[in-house]
Write an enzyme that holds these catalytic residues in place. Sequence first.
Site: not given
Ligand code: PGA
Ligand code: ZN
Length: 414
Positions: A199, A235, A280, A306, A331, A360-361, A382
């Site tokens: 990220e 997080d 988080e 999350d 998300k 998302r990542s 975020k």
């Molecule tokens: P992810 O991570 O998009 O890889 O799930 C982001 C998060 O955990 O907030």
């Molecule tokens: Zn998260």
Amino acid sequence: MEAKIRDLKARIIFNSRGEKTIEADIIVGKFVGRASAPAGASTGGGEAVAFPTSGPEGAIQAFKQYSQKIVGFNACDIKGLTKLLHKIDPSPFFNNIGGSAAFAITVAAVNAASKSLDLPMFKIINDNREFAHPFPLGNVLGGGKHAGEGSPDIQEILSLPVGAKKIFDAIYANILVHKEVRKLIEKKDPTFAGGKGDEGAWAPHLNDLEALDVVSTAVNNVSDKVGFKVRMGIDLASGSIFDPKTGIYNYSRRGMKLTREEQINFVLSIIDKFSPTYAEDPLFEDDYEGFAILTKQVKHTFIVGDDLFVTNSKRLLEGAKISAGNGVILKVNQIGTLGDAIDFANTAKVNKYVIAASHRSGEGVDPHLAHIALGVSAEIMKSGVVGGERIAKLNELIRIDEAYGPFKMMDVNW
Ligand code: PGA
Ligand code: ZN
């Protein structure tokens, strides 16, 4: 409002991590609405599946079978389109068509409606409210599943400019924190070569406490510089380090193994020492009770679910019964459709949870997250700090402010 879908297409493209994803085009009149699905690395067990078992290619094959059923539909009717997709694929997790296709179709429809009606996407999502900007929450230092061995076990340490009055200043404050963090890392580790995780957060060779210390100092330094309060967020993405067989939280990079009690105490000690405004996934995704314990014990930190809620209203209602957390991550691709994500946001509002609309990542360069955040009245967006796919969402808030604002920042009692 009427924006009749004339045709639709889907293709495989790549996300910021170089993984295959689904992009949809929704055609209304002479306008093409477009969206591509993001992807997580630290996903929750209750998420919609990204693709059917046949993978992205299988998702495209499935799309060819059902797409004609969407032709003629009103692209503004997010709820109706969501219902139709559930009819096409009644499985619990979009196992047949894949959540990525559901995401791309519902978000591209809003994009198409926006273009054909000459209205911004956030007003298609909801035109009944006074709009206010979400506070940008940006990952500045991290590890876990977003970076390699040697980086911290804690997935994300973030910057949150709680005192900002304007969106431009808020975004810039996070950028300054990101720069300041690099300087402070270099002081601790002169060999730091500037490596970043998925990220765009720095991924240094520091342990968790050193990393927390660096960001804590950085947000204080930047607060002094910009003249308003910038705070820290974390997080822990605890599901990624939790072993359900043993019930142990395994911080493997530091050789630390914690029981549930010890994990709760570890989180409380971090909150006590660093006063993050935002925490988080401090516990793994089925520990509603542990979330409730933490929520009760801390006063000035939002405890945010999350992987706990995975943008699923049923899971949120379950948690709300015992006040498990007081914040949610939203998300869209966790639940699949934009319509279900909007329902989730409404459930969060009714139950007084703050909403963080999140990237998302693995991301694309679409700016749509900014419109989703405004449309659901998210207190927080975020979306990282730097990198084209992250800054695309932040810059969109600046453009929106110019064209439709100025908007105030959301009213949050931090
Ligand atoms: P992810 O991570 O998009 O890889 O799930 C982001 C998060 O955990 O907030
Ligand atoms: Zn998260």
